[in-house]
Write a protein that holds these residues in place. Structure first.
Motif, PDB file in Angstrom:
ATOM      1  N   ARG A  21     -25.027  14.554  56.800  1.00 33.15           N
ATOM      2  CA  ARG A  21     -26.523  14.828  56.997  1.00 33.15           C
ATOM      3  C   ARG A  21     -27.033  15.340  55.705  1.00 33.15           C
ATOM      4  N   THR A  22     -26.117  15.847  54.664  1.00 34.57           N
ATOM      5  CA  THR A  22     -26.760  16.334  53.590  1.00 34.57           C
ATOM      6  C   THR A  22     -27.187  15.217  52.469  1.00 34.57           C
ATOM      7  N   LEU A  23     -26.849  13.979  52.697  1.00 36.25           N
ATOM      8  CA  LEU A  23     -26.751  13.035  51.807  1.00 36.25           C
ATOM      9  C   LEU A  23     -27.975  12.168  52.103  1.00 36.25           C
ATOM     10  N   VAL A  24     -28.423  11.014  51.318  1.00 36.42           N
ATOM     11  CA  VAL A  24     -29.635  10.398  51.420  1.00 36.42           C
ATOM     12  C   VAL A  24     -28.737   8.746  51.612  1.00 36.42           C
ATOM     13  N   ARG A  25     -29.122   8.053  52.367  1.00 33.37           N
ATOM     14  CA  ARG A  25     -28.426   6.879  52.796  1.00 33.37           C
ATOM     15  C   ARG A  25     -29.484   5.675  52.100  1.00 33.37           C
ATOM     16  N   VAL A  26     -28.744   5.055  51.106  1.00 35.70           N
ATOM     17  CA  VAL A  26     -29.358   3.804  50.529  1.00 35.70           C
ATOM     18  C   VAL A  26     -28.808   2.547  51.448  1.00 35.70           C
ATOM     19  N   VAL A  27     -29.742   1.969  51.860  1.00 36.96           N
ATOM     20  CA  VAL A  27     -29.454   0.900  52.828  1.00 36.96           C
ATOM     21  C   VAL A  27     -29.776  -0.667  52.081  1.00 36.96           C
ATOM     22  N   LYS A  28     -28.961  -1.593  52.657  1.00 39.46           N
ATOM     23  CA  LYS A  28     -29.115  -3.003  52.064  1.00 39.46           C
ATOM     24  C   LYS A  28     -29.562  -3.784  53.660  1.00 39.46           C
ATOM     25  N   SER A  29     -30.678  -3.947  53.834  1.00 41.53           N
ATOM     26  CA  SER A  29     -31.321  -4.676  55.101  1.00 41.53           C
ATOM     27  C   SER A  29     -30.529  -5.961  55.143  1.00 41.53           C
ATOM     28  N   PRO A  30     -30.520  -6.487  56.476  1.00 39.66           N
ATOM     29  CA  PRO A  30     -30.268  -7.963  56.692  1.00 39.66           C
ATOM     30  C   PRO A  30     -30.877  -8.998  55.958  1.00 39.66           C
ATOM     31  N   GLU A  31     -31.998  -8.591  55.614  1.00 40.47           N
ATOM     32  CA  GLU A  31     -32.873  -9.431  54.858  1.00 40.47           C
ATOM     33  C   GLU A  31     -32.471  -9.576  53.375  1.00 40.47           C
ATOM     34  N   GLY A  32     -31.835  -8.491  52.885  1.00 40.39           N
ATOM     35  CA  GLY A  32     -31.280  -8.470  51.468  1.00 40.39           C
ATOM     36  C   GLY A  32     -32.040  -7.430  50.787  1.00 40.39           C
ATOM     37  N   GLU A  33     -32.807  -6.385  51.391  1.00 39.12           N
ATOM     38  CA  GLU A  33     -33.715  -5.617  50.633  1.00 39.12           C
ATOM     39  C   GLU A  33     -33.045  -4.137  50.676  1.00 39.12           C
ATOM     40  N   ILE A  34     -33.129  -3.543  49.430  1.00 42.11           N
ATOM     41  CA  ILE A  34     -32.661  -2.289  49.255  1.00 42.11           C
ATOM     42  C   ILE A  34     -33.570  -1.310  49.358  1.00 42.11           C
ATOM     43  N   SER A  35     -33.178  -0.244  50.043  1.00 40.70           N
ATOM     44  CA  SER A  35     -34.339   0.829  50.200  1.00 40.70           C
ATOM     45  C   SER A  35     -33.456   2.193  50.371  1.00 40.70           C
ATOM     46  N   LEU A  36     -34.217   3.498  50.418  1.00 41.52           N
ATOM     47  CA  LEU A  36     -33.758   4.772  50.723  1.00 41.52           C
ATOM     48  C   LEU A  36     -33.923   4.762  52.361  1.00 41.52           C
ATOM     49  N   ASP A  37     -33.016   5.137  53.123  1.00 46.19           N
ATOM     50  CA  ASP A  37     -33.137   5.519  54.668  1.00 46.19           C
ATOM     51  C   ASP A  37     -33.077   6.740  54.737  1.00 46.19           C
ATOM     52  N   LEU A  38     -34.355   7.661  55.025  1.00 49.30           N
ATOM     53  CA  LEU A  38     -34.262   8.856  55.112  1.00 49.30           C
ATOM     54  C   LEU A  38     -33.551   9.345  56.371  1.00 49.30           C
TER      55      LEU A  38
END
Length: 89
Positions: A21-38
């Protein structure tokens, strides 16, 4: 009495283990897009980084996210992630 297990994740920048919970998740969506997942609930493959812009820079320097997600990441995505981390503080 059982205590709840705290989920730990490794920061891709500094390599230390922290409470998820103290970290920020970086996610690769099924479409291949990279973004931050707050929220930590977005669908896709995730990697974690400290809420510290320095850790994001370390992860970028050693191409940690490229290895985790098996794709090259554009500089504009890193800049946007850095901006979002600064705003989240």
């Amino acid at each position: 009495m059982k205590t709840k297990k705290v989920p730990l994740r490794m920061c891709t920048g500094c390599g230390e283990m922290f409470d998820k919970r103290t970290l920020v998740r970086v996610v690769k969506s099924p479409e291949g897009e990279i973004s931050l997942d707050l929220t930590g609930k977005a669908a896709g493959r995730g990697a974690y980084v400290c809420k510290n812009p320095e850790c994001l820079k370390k992860a970028r320097k050693k191409k940690a996210f490229e290895r985790v997600f098996s794709l090259s990441i554009d500089d504009t995505i890193y800049e946007r992630m850095e901006e979002e981390i600064r705003n989240a503080e």
